[in-house]
Design a protein around this motif. Structure first.
Motif, PDB file in Angstrom:
ATOM      1  N   PRO A  89       0.757  -1.232  -0.124  1.00 23.94           N
ATOM      2  CA  PRO A  89       0.081  -0.106   0.098  1.00 23.94           C
ATOM      3  C   PRO A  89       0.990   1.319  -0.051  1.00 23.94           C
ATOM      4  O   PRO A  89       0.377   2.354  -0.730  1.00 23.94           O
ATOM      5  N   LEU A  90       1.889   1.181   0.759  1.00 22.64           N
ATOM      6  CA  LEU A  90       2.935   2.567   0.715  1.00 22.64           C
ATOM      7  C   LEU A  90       3.381   2.641  -0.737  1.00 22.64           C
ATOM      8  O   LEU A  90       3.771   3.815  -1.358  1.00 22.64           O
ATOM      9  N   TRP A  91       3.950   1.633  -1.246  1.00 19.93           N
ATOM     10  CA  TRP A  91       4.515   1.695  -2.603  1.00 19.93           C
ATOM     11  C   TRP A  91       3.512   2.118  -3.654  1.00 19.93           C
ATOM     12  O   TRP A  91       3.867   3.090  -4.522  1.00 19.93           O
ATOM     13  N   THR A  92       2.355   1.615  -3.656  1.00 22.26           N
ATOM     14  CA  THR A  92       1.078   2.088  -4.676  1.00 22.26           C
ATOM     15  C   THR A  92       0.859   3.837  -4.216  1.00 22.26           C
ATOM     16  O   THR A  92       0.718   4.326  -5.311  1.00 22.26           O
ATOM     17  N   THR A  93       1.136   4.107  -3.183  1.00 25.01           N
ATOM     18  CA  THR A  93       0.995   5.390  -2.857  1.00 25.01           C
ATOM     19  C   THR A  93       2.196   6.340  -3.471  1.00 25.01           C
ATOM     20  O   THR A  93       1.941   7.505  -3.888  1.00 25.01           O
ATOM     21  N   SER A  94       3.388   5.801  -3.232  1.00 24.64           N
ATOM     22  CA  SER A  94       4.360   6.279  -3.857  1.00 24.64           C
ATOM     23  C   SER A  94       4.357   6.437  -5.139  1.00 24.64           C
ATOM     24  O   SER A  94       4.616   7.477  -5.635  1.00 24.64           O
ATOM     25  N   LEU A  95       4.129   5.455  -6.036  1.00 17.72           N
ATOM     26  CA  LEU A  95       3.744   5.433  -7.346  1.00 17.72           C
ATOM     27  C   LEU A  95       2.785   6.582  -7.850  1.00 17.72           C
ATOM     28  O   LEU A  95       2.970   6.962  -9.084  1.00 17.72           O
ATOM     29  N   CYS A  96       1.876   6.850  -7.130  1.00 16.56           N
ATOM     30  CA  CYS A  96       0.717   7.904  -7.326  1.00 16.56           C
ATOM     31  C   CYS A  96       1.317   9.147  -7.189  1.00 16.56           C
ATOM     32  O   CYS A  96       0.934  10.219  -7.886  1.00 16.56           O
ATOM     33  N   PHE A  97       2.362   9.469  -6.451  1.00 14.55           N
ATOM     34  CA  PHE A  97       2.801  10.703  -6.108  1.00 14.55           C
ATOM     35  C   PHE A  97       4.201  11.117  -6.742  1.00 14.55           C
ATOM     36  O   PHE A  97       4.368  12.374  -7.131  1.00 14.55           O
ATOM     37  N   TRP A  98       5.231  10.317  -6.366  1.00  9.96           N
ATOM     38  CA  TRP A  98       6.692  10.426  -6.673  1.00  9.96           C
ATOM     39  C   TRP A  98       7.097  10.574  -8.076  1.00  9.96           C
ATOM     40  O   TRP A  98       8.032  11.361  -8.263  1.00  9.96           O
ATOM     41  N   PRO A  99       6.861   9.746  -8.935  1.00 10.49           N
ATOM     42  CA  PRO A  99       7.386   9.863 -10.414  1.00 10.49           C
ATOM     43  C   PRO A  99       7.546  11.327 -10.918  1.00 10.49           C
ATOM     44  O   PRO A  99       8.408  11.677 -11.419  1.00 10.49           O
TER      45      PRO A  99
END
Length: 238
Positions: A186-196
């Protein structure tokens, strides 16, 4: 008869739901931070008089080294987001206690050092070019190697350690792949929604300024991450 949900949607929903809940709760604060980050980049390239300020920031970063990385990440990941969340936190949501905040500060200091070293390593590996190929390569390594394999597992385990009251026996259960992946995904999917997109902006600046700009993005992402981690815990102690 109504159509049943597609299997892939059922599989992905638990991973996306925490991010959506976090965004829906704190989107004003996150949008504000992102707009500030965008303004910083635009001023670097478009406002000549801002050059002196950016040079000063780069000098602070260079002089402070890893101490700057640790201290500034505590501010961006721990102190600033908590101040912002006190303004936007919904009624009835408990603020973290002093013990939890100190636990977080140790994590942020360590993460700041690791991220700073990773940015330096990427600059050594791939150069300092601002062309699309270099930017995308750095973003890919960050989001698909460093983040899911190093930073997020470390963060998840650090919070798990507090959840089990620092019990070695209970913490050993958190190391199981199934338990760890349930926390990290869940943290990784959130990261992919924000960080790229944010990282494309970060890596478009000269290397000495990349980490200072990361701090703004980190302030926004930490709001999302702490929200998710605290809701993952079956029992939160403070």
């Amino acid at each position: 008869m109504s159509e049943s949900p597609h299997p892939s949607r059922r599989a992905w929903h638990p991973l996306i739901a925490p991010a959506m809940a976090a965004f829906s709760t704190y989107w004003p604060a996150i949008l504000l931070i992102q707009l500030v980050a965008l303004a910083v980049v635009l001023s670097y390239y478009l406002v000549d008089r801002a050059g002196g300020l950016f040079a000063t920031v780069a000098d602070w970063k260079q002089a402070g080294g890893l101490y700057f990385a640790a201290g500034s990440t505590i501010v961006s990941g721990g102190i600033l987001p908590e101040l912002i969340k006190r303004r936007f936190r919904p009624a009835g949501v408990k603020a973290p206690g002093l013990g939890e905040l100190c636990h977080q500060f140790i994590m942020w200091a360590t993460l700041g050092i690791v991220v700073d070293l990773m940015y330096r390593l990427q600059s050594h590996w791939f150069g300092d070019g601002k062309d699309p190929a270099t930017l995308l390569t750095k973003v890919f390594v960050d989001q698909f190697v460093f983040t899911p394999l190093i930073s997020l597992p470390g963060i998840a385990l650090w919070f798990a350690l507090r959840e089990v009251n620092y019990s070695p026996k209970a913490f050993a259960g958190c190391l199981r792949f199934r338990n760890l992946s349930a926390r990290v995904l869940p943290l990784w999917t959130t990261s992919l929604c924000f960080w790229p997109v944010m990282l494309c902006i970060v890596f478009s600046l000269p290397t000495p300024l990349q980490f200072p700009l990361f701090l703004l993005g980190n302030a926004a992402y930490s709001i999302l991450m702490i929200f998710i981690v605290r809701h993952q815990a079956p029992l939160q102690t403070t």
